[in-house]
Design an enzyme around this catalytic site. Structure first.
Site, short mmCIF file in Angstrom:
data_model
loop_
_atom_site.label_atom_id
_atom_site.label_comp_id
_atom_site.label_asym_id
_atom_site.label_seq_id
_atom_site.Cartn_x
_atom_site.Cartn_y
_atom_site.Cartn_z
CG HIS A 145 -2.97 -3.05 3.68
ND1 HIS A 145 -2.37 -2.63 4.65
CD2 HIS A 145 -4.16 -2.15 3.10
CE1 HIS A 145 -1.96 -1.32 4.33
NE2 HIS A 145 -3.06 -1.15 3.50
CB CYS A 190 -0.96 0.26 1.54
SG CYS A 190 -2.31 1.07 1.03
N1 GLN Z 1 -1.95 7.25 2.52
C1 GLN Z 1 -2.32 6.12 0.89
C2 GLN Z 1 -3.85 6.36 0.27
O1 GLN Z 1 -4.77 6.19 1.36
C3 GLN Z 1 -1.92 4.66 0.83
C4 GLN Z 1 -3.12 4.10 2.41
C5 GLN Z 1 -2.13 3.46 2.93
O2 GLN Z 1 -1.61 2.48 2.91
N2 GLN Z 1 -3.35 2.26 2.92
O3 GLN Z 1 -3.72 6.17 -0.82
#
Ligand code: GLN
Length: 249
Positions: free
Chosen positions: A194, A93
């Site tokens: 995740h 992510c």
């Molecule tokens: N901040 C990034 C987004 O919202 C990644 C979020 C995350 O790692 N869950 O796209």
């Protein structure tokens, strides 16, 4: 035989218990009598190209990403050199976004990336949240599915010709429209999934361990099977949840 792992920015990028991925890799190595040493690498720490067999970076909100992005981007040469030399990578992510060319958040601030994956990411108005199921073929003939949970505003656009991690069977993926998710360069994979990802996708954990051992010893070992009944059951639950959203591509 010991696998050396660099865990990048563990105190910043660990949203959704992504450090569980390290626990799975460590257990699956040790259950096979393989050593597994993890070195945390954070802001200002030295990362020597090729010294580690696997690099791992988790996810985080825009705030945490902003705190580490300049330090990570400055490591771009070292990371690209490591991957060119066969080092394995798992990026999740926010970490996946920052291994591309850049991540631009909702506030319009552009965070520099390490330039490993051929992509760029811009946060959109829609958060892409939910269970996601992918069809993957990392090596010829090794078709497998990946199931996990995605939560990102980032819309990631792969360059033409770039290799995705998999095709979206259910969920949004990189951008909610291309039908692809994640990216792969050599033994480096990046993904929005995740969960943490690896407890419910043991085949990918073993693929990463094999690539790390290949970097360490020059050849990919046969990793003996493990009793993965619980992991497979978790995969099925996650995959069914994703399918219940309705296949999108
Ligand atoms: N901040 C990034 C987004 O919202 C990644 C979020 C995350 O790692 N869950 O796209």
């Amino acid at each position: 035989m010991t696998i050396r792992v660099a865990h990048l920015y563990p105190e910043y990028l660990n949203i959704y218990a992504d450090r569980g991925n390290i626990a799975v890799l460590s257990s699956r190595a040790r259950w096979r009598g393989i050593g597994f040493e993890v070195e945390p690498i954070s802001v200002g720490d030295e990362l020597r190209p090729g010294e580690h067999d696997l690099l791992y970076i988790g996810g985080g909100q825009d705030r945490e990403q902003a705190l580490i992005a300049p330090d990570l981007a400055a490591r771009g040469d070292a990371i690209r050199e490591s991957v060119a030399g066969g080092v394995a990578v798992l990026a999740v992510c926010g970490g996946y976004q920052l291994l591309g060319r850049f991540y631009r958040g909702r506030d319009g601030v552009e965070l520099p990336g390490a330039g490993l994956f051929p992509h760029e990411t811009v946060a959109g108005a829609r958060r892409m949240i939910g269970d996601c199921l992918l069809a993957c073929e990392l090596d010829l003939g090794t078709r497998a599915t990946l199931a996990g949970f995605e939560n990102h505003a980032g819309v990631t656009r792969l360059d033409d010709g770039a290799e995705p991690l998999g095709r979206v069977a259910a969920g949004f993926g990189n951008d909610g429209e291309s039908g692809f998710e994640g990216a792969r360069v050599g033994s480096a994979v990046g993904t929005y999934l995740h969960g943490p990802l690896l407890p419910r996708n043991p085949w990918l954990a073993d693929w990463l361990l094999a690539r790390a051992l290949e970097h360490r010893d020059g050849e990919a070992p046969e990793l003996g099977p493990l009793p993965d009944g619980l992991e497979q059951a978790a995969h099925v639950v996650s995959a069914e949840r994703a399918k219940s959203r309705g296949g999108r591509f």
